[in-house]
Design an enzyme around this catalytic site. Structure first.
Site, PDB file in Angstrom:
ATOM      1  N   GLU A 106     -42.604  13.757  -4.758  1.00 42.85           N
ATOM      2  CA  GLU A 106     -42.056  14.735  -4.101  1.00 42.85           C
ATOM      3  C   GLU A 106     -40.689  14.075  -3.614  1.00 42.85           C
ATOM      4  OE1 GLU A 106     -45.407  17.379  -1.633  1.00 42.85           O
ATOM      5  OE2 GLU A 106     -45.090  14.989  -0.821  1.00 42.85           O
ATOM      6  N   CYS A 119     -33.930  12.839   0.107  1.00 45.07           N
ATOM      7  CA  CYS A 119     -34.963  11.598   0.123  1.00 45.07           C
ATOM      8  C   CYS A 119     -35.448  11.546  -1.070  1.00 45.07           C
ATOM      9  CB  CYS A 119     -35.480  12.109   1.566  1.00 45.07           C
ATOM     10  SG  CYS A 119     -36.897  10.927   1.731  1.00 45.07           S
ATOM     11  N   CYS A 126     -47.573   4.555  -3.335  1.00 51.06           N
ATOM     12  CA  CYS A 126     -47.062   3.275  -2.861  1.00 51.06           C
ATOM     13  C   CYS A 126     -48.272   2.091  -3.068  1.00 51.06           C
ATOM     14  CB  CYS A 126     -46.398   3.318  -1.596  1.00 51.06           C
ATOM     15  SG  CYS A 126     -45.723   1.908  -1.077  1.00 51.06           S
ATOM     16  N   CYS A 130     -49.213   0.619   4.427  1.00 54.25           N
ATOM     17  CA  CYS A 130     -48.915   0.832   5.736  1.00 54.25           C
ATOM     18  C   CYS A 130     -49.598   1.798   6.398  1.00 54.25           C
ATOM     19  CB  CYS A 130     -47.398   1.181   6.053  1.00 54.25           C
ATOM     20  SG  CYS A 130     -46.116  -0.056   5.375  1.00 54.25           S
ATOM     21  N   CYS A 133     -48.720   5.618   7.205  1.00 54.87           N
ATOM     22  CA  CYS A 133     -47.815   6.413   6.243  1.00 54.87           C
ATOM     23  C   CYS A 133     -48.934   7.180   5.210  1.00 54.87           C
ATOM     24  CB  CYS A 133     -47.191   5.345   5.407  1.00 54.87           C
ATOM     25  SG  CYS A 133     -46.186   5.996   4.298  1.00 54.87           S
ATOM     26  N   SER A 236     -37.885  -1.192   7.626  1.00 56.32           N
ATOM     27  CA  SER A 236     -38.996  -0.397   8.406  1.00 56.32           C
ATOM     28  C   SER A 236     -39.396  -1.569   9.374  1.00 56.32           C
ATOM     29  CB  SER A 236     -39.837  -0.042   7.423  1.00 56.32           C
ATOM     30  OG  SER A 236     -39.343   1.252   6.761  1.00 56.32           O
ATOM     31  N   HIS A 238     -40.670  -1.671  12.813  1.00 52.04           N
ATOM     32  CA  HIS A 238     -42.042  -0.963  13.474  1.00 52.04           C
ATOM     33  C   HIS A 238     -42.926  -1.628  14.447  1.00 52.04           C
ATOM     34  CE1 HIS A 238     -41.075   2.324  10.742  1.00 52.04           C
ATOM     35  NE2 HIS A 238     -41.491   1.834   9.714  1.00 52.04           N
ATOM     36  N   CYS A 356     -40.743  12.087   7.611  1.00 53.29           N
ATOM     37  CA  CYS A 356     -40.977  10.853   7.064  1.00 53.29           C
ATOM     38  C   CYS A 356     -42.546  10.449   7.157  1.00 53.29           C
ATOM     39  CB  CYS A 356     -40.464   9.729   8.010  1.00 53.29           C
ATOM     40  SG  CYS A 356     -38.630  10.189   8.249  1.00 53.29           S
TER      41      CYS A 356
END
Ligand code: SAH
Ligand code: SF4
Length: 376
Positions: A106, A119, A126, A130, A133, A236, A238, A356
């Site tokens: 996407e 983006c 992936c 995480c 996510c 990232s 976090h 996100c």
């Protein structure tokens, strides 16, 4: 919204998209262009491919007709196929794209008043998991090749009608963030090859200052990202304690916070004008206390930085909730008082799952649907 079966139609000959100039010249020689001419012809092709965005040799008027025909018979200019277009109430657009092998990814376009950001995904799915996510829950994973990464940009330009490349500042796609699906520093060569084409002055010519690469913290690759590409870096982060970050971003067990921040301190070209962005997803009761904010400020002291607070975007089955507005405001105020800009990212395209961490292309589900017998 349009739906079509997955997989791009097979095209004849090598795909010229995503090749370096030298590779383009080599392809031309392979189809019979004299080697003395090949570099010049590659330069002409480059202009048609990346300034005009052509996908058809017929329109390449600086190339003699017989050669155009010869090229069309032996080569092609590929694009990922658009399987689905979605438009959010806030103007955000999301495309579900299919690559030649039927894998999906996407791409999201976020228009703002003074800019438009694309983006871009670097992988199908992936490998990192995480916890907050959605992409990390997708099983099927592969690296995208340069043509597929660049192809996302080219398709978006096609869709927005932004060819030939606008000169000056008024671009619809003025910025790129490598913040789609995947970890770009686990696919550095392909990402770098695609971005070099995007930055090339004789084509798309997007400045490296307008490209941001976001990483979950692949420490050994951060230096190369700065020295070889010189794009803006986003981390990232976090969490400010290893126990918490180990949970949220499992890669932290390999490259803990101290190592990650040391790599940021060494990042080539970081300066006040070119600050590193620390992304921080706001998770209720997990990482959003005032003590966390104070620790964050302590950790990044001395790094030219800004902190981007990202309200957690929910997805089906997600184990977290977004922090409340008061917690986010307090957190932002502490970071801000310490001298760091701390904008709260406005979620965009939530209604089409384009915000996100909401991307998931479901190649596996799509594939199952394709291979399932047709209903009687
Ligand atoms: N893999 C890279 C780039 C893609 S993710 C990385 O992790 O940096 C882009 C950003 O969205 C990252 O900061 C990521 O942590 C964040 N993100 C992931 N899931 C999210 C969610 N559900 N809500 C808000 N932000 C999220
Ligand atoms: Fe991968 Fe980034 Fe999602 Fe983590 S946040 S699972 S690294 S895409």
């Amino acid at each position: 919204m349009t739906e079509a079966p997955a997989g791009a139609a097979p095209a004849a000959g090598a795909d010229l998209t995503g090749l370096t100039r030298d590779e383009l010249a080599a392809e031309l020689v392979a189809v019979g262009v004299p080697s003395a001419e090949a570099r010049m012809r590659a330069g002409q092709l480059w202009h048609w491919l990346y300034f005009h965005g052509l996908t058809d040799f017929a329109g390449m008027s600086t190339i003699a007709k017989p050669l155009r025909q010869q090229l069309a018979e032996r080569l092609h200019i590929g694009r990922p196929r658009i399987l689905r277009r979605q438009l959010s109430a806030d103007g955000t657009r999301k495309w579900l794209l299919a690559f030649a092998d039927g894998n999906l990814a996407e791409t999201v376009y976020i228009p703002e008043e003074d800019r438009g950001t694309l983006c871009v995904s670097s992988q199908v799915g992936c490998t990192l998991t995480c916890k907050f996510c959605h992409t990390g829950t997708q099983k099927l994973v592969r690296n995208l090749i340069a043509a597929e990464i660049l192809g996302q940009f080219l398709v978006a330009r096609d869709e927005l009608g932004e060819w030939p490349t606008p000169t000056g500042e008024r671009r619809l796609i003025s910025n790129i963030v490598m913040m789609g699906m995947g970890e770009p520093l686990y696919n550095f060569e392909a990402v770098a090859k695609a971005l070099r084409i995007v930055m090339d002055e004789r084509g798309i010519a997007l400045s490296r200052r307008r490209i941001t690469l976001s990483t979950s913290g692949v420490v050994p690759m951060i230096e190369r990202c700065g020295s070889e590409l010189g794009v803006q870096l986003a981390i990232s982060l976090h969490a400010v304690r290893d126990e918490v970050r180990d949970e949220l971003v499992p890669l932290n067990r390999k490259y803990p916070i101290a190592e990650l921040l040391a790599a940021c301190r060494r990042y080539p070209r970081a300066s006040n004008a070119r600050r590193i962005t620390f992304e921080y997803v706001m998770l209720q009761g997990v990482n959003d206390s005032e003590a966390d904010a104070r620790e964050l400020v302590r950790l990044i002291r001395g790094i030219p930085a800004k902190v981007n607070l990202i309200p957690f975007n929910p997805w089906p089955g997600a184990p977290y909730r977004c922090s409340g507005p008061t917690a986010i405001e307090r957190f932002a105020a502490i970071v801000n008082r310490a001298g760091y800009s701390s904008p709260v990212r406005t979620p965009r395209g939530r209604d089409i799952m384009a915000a996100c961490g909401q991307l998931k292309s479901d190649s596996e589900r799509q594939r199952r649907r394709q291979t399932a017998p047709a209903p009687a």
